[in-house]
Design a protein around this motif. Structure first.
Motif, mmCIF file in Angstrom:
data_model
loop_
_atom_site.group_PDB
_atom_site.id
_atom_site.type_symbol
_atom_site.label_atom_id
_atom_site.label_comp_id
_atom_site.label_asym_id
_atom_site.label_seq_id
_atom_site.Cartn_x
_atom_site.Cartn_y
_atom_site.Cartn_z
ATOM 1 N N GLY A 61 0.840 -1.179 0.000
ATOM 2 C CA GLY A 61 0.000 0.000 0.000
ATOM 3 C C GLY A 61 0.884 1.240 0.000
ATOM 4 O O GLY A 61 2.088 1.164 -0.260
ATOM 5 N N GLU A 62 0.294 2.372 0.301
ATOM 6 C CA GLU A 62 1.053 3.621 0.268
ATOM 7 C C GLU A 62 0.556 4.566 1.353
ATOM 8 O O GLU A 62 -0.645 4.708 1.567
ATOM 9 N N TYR A 63 1.497 5.204 2.047
ATOM 10 C CA TYR A 63 1.179 6.196 3.069
ATOM 11 C C TYR A 63 1.871 7.492 2.703
ATOM 12 O O TYR A 63 3.095 7.526 2.527
ATOM 13 N N VAL A 69 5.777 10.270 0.098
ATOM 14 C CA VAL A 69 5.518 8.843 0.239
ATOM 15 C C VAL A 69 6.429 8.309 1.340
ATOM 16 O O VAL A 69 7.653 8.234 1.172
ATOM 17 N N ILE A 70 5.835 7.941 2.473
ATOM 18 C CA ILE A 70 6.610 7.586 3.656
ATOM 19 C C ILE A 70 7.461 6.346 3.421
ATOM 20 O O ILE A 70 8.603 6.262 3.875
ATOM 21 N N GLY A 71 6.932 5.368 2.707
ATOM 22 C CA GLY A 71 7.671 4.128 2.496
ATOM 23 C C GLY A 71 8.960 4.299 1.719
ATOM 24 O O GLY A 71 9.811 3.409 1.705
ATOM 25 N N ALA A 80 12.878 12.515 11.511
ATOM 26 C CA ALA A 80 12.580 13.944 11.504
ATOM 27 C C ALA A 80 11.069 14.177 11.490
ATOM 28 O O ALA A 80 10.556 15.066 12.188
ATOM 29 N N ILE A 81 10.337 13.373 10.708
ATOM 30 C CA ILE A 81 8.878 13.497 10.671
ATOM 31 C C ILE A 81 8.284 13.165 12.022
ATOM 32 O O ILE A 81 7.389 13.855 12.525
ATOM 33 N N ARG A 82 8.779 12.081 12.637
ATOM 34 C CA ARG A 82 8.269 11.678 13.951
ATOM 35 C C ARG A 82 8.446 12.782 14.986
ATOM 36 O O ARG A 82 7.619 12.936 15.887
#
Length: 251
Positions: A61-63, A69-71, A80-82
């Motif tokens: 899938g995709e997030y 695109v996180i993956g 950094a996003i966290r």
């Protein structure tokens, strides 16, 4: 802001005890929305939240977060996003018990300051302002293990807010609280919703979801079976499994 498309998550993949926790989940959360997620234990709610928080990966899938695109991101960019885009409030607070309330709020600020010019004095001032916002300034120098459950959760929430994230995720934020502490934490979350904070909340507090959420989502067996406005969700449920669930949790 957040978009999941046909996400599949399997634990112990390739082993005899492999378990597919999420079966093709698709979900979009827009800026300023408050989305409540409800369901029975083991339905996949926390797994979904951990993927949204970039704590756990996914199999297919995709997030996307703001079209990223996180993956496909490196672990450094994920970290950094966290720490800068997404705040996460755990049901067990996830505070450092022997640290003071102030020290706990400063943890993400100190992490973000590595390699940057923001001084410790400035970071401390930010942390104190955050504690003052939730009436915890007078407890700044108290070790967390001396605080009540409601006070700990308030510290955990402003620790997530300290980085000024785009979205905050809550994983059953009242489940570890004594009943008399639940109200003060829910009131704080309501004030955040009123200010337009984007929030995704896994909760068993049906009254709170009905009052504050823009949308309510029902997850069962790793699938989204129904999502609707609170009025439609609670007063006119369509899915038989949701009807059965609500008959047991609403009194």
């Amino acid at each position: 802001m957040l978009k999941l498309d046909k996400i599949i998550k399997t634990y112990n993949k390739g082993k005899n005890n492999a378990f597919e926790a999420l079966h093709g989940i698709s979900l979009t959360v827009e800026s300023g929305e408050m989305v409540a997620i409800v369901g029975t234990s083991g339905a996949g709610k926390s797994t979904l939240l951990h993927i949204l928080a970039c704590i756990d990966g996914y199999d297919s899938g995709e997030y996307c977060i703001d079209d990223m695109v996180i993956g496909k991101l490196s672990e450094g960019k994920m970290a950094a996003i966290r720490n800068e885009k997404i705040g996460m409030v755990m049901q067990d607070f996830a505070l450092v018990e022997e640290f003071t309330a102030l020290d706990n709020v400063m943890i993400p600020l100190d992490f973000a300051a590595r390699g940057k010019k923001k001084g410790k004095k400035e970071r401390k001032e930010i942390a104190i302002k955050m504690l003052e916002m939730v009436q915890m300034k007078n407890f700044a120098d108290k070790p967390v293990n001396s605080l009540s459950g409601g006070q700990k959760q308030r510290v955990a929430i402003v620790r997530s807010l300290a980085m000024n994230p785009d979205v905050i995720l809550f994983d059953e934020p009242t489940s570890a609280l004594d009943p008399e502490m639940v109200g003060e934490v829910l009131d704080l979350m309501k004030s955040l919703a009123d200010e337009g904070m984007t929030m995704v909340i896994v909760t068993h507090e049906m009254g709170f979801a009905k009052e504050v959420a823009n949308r309510v989502i029902f997850i069962d067996d790793g699938k989204i079976l129904e999502e609707a406005t609170p009025e439609e969700f609670f007063n006119h449920p369509k899915n038989p499994r949701l009807k059965d669930f609500l008959s047991k949790v609403l009194v």
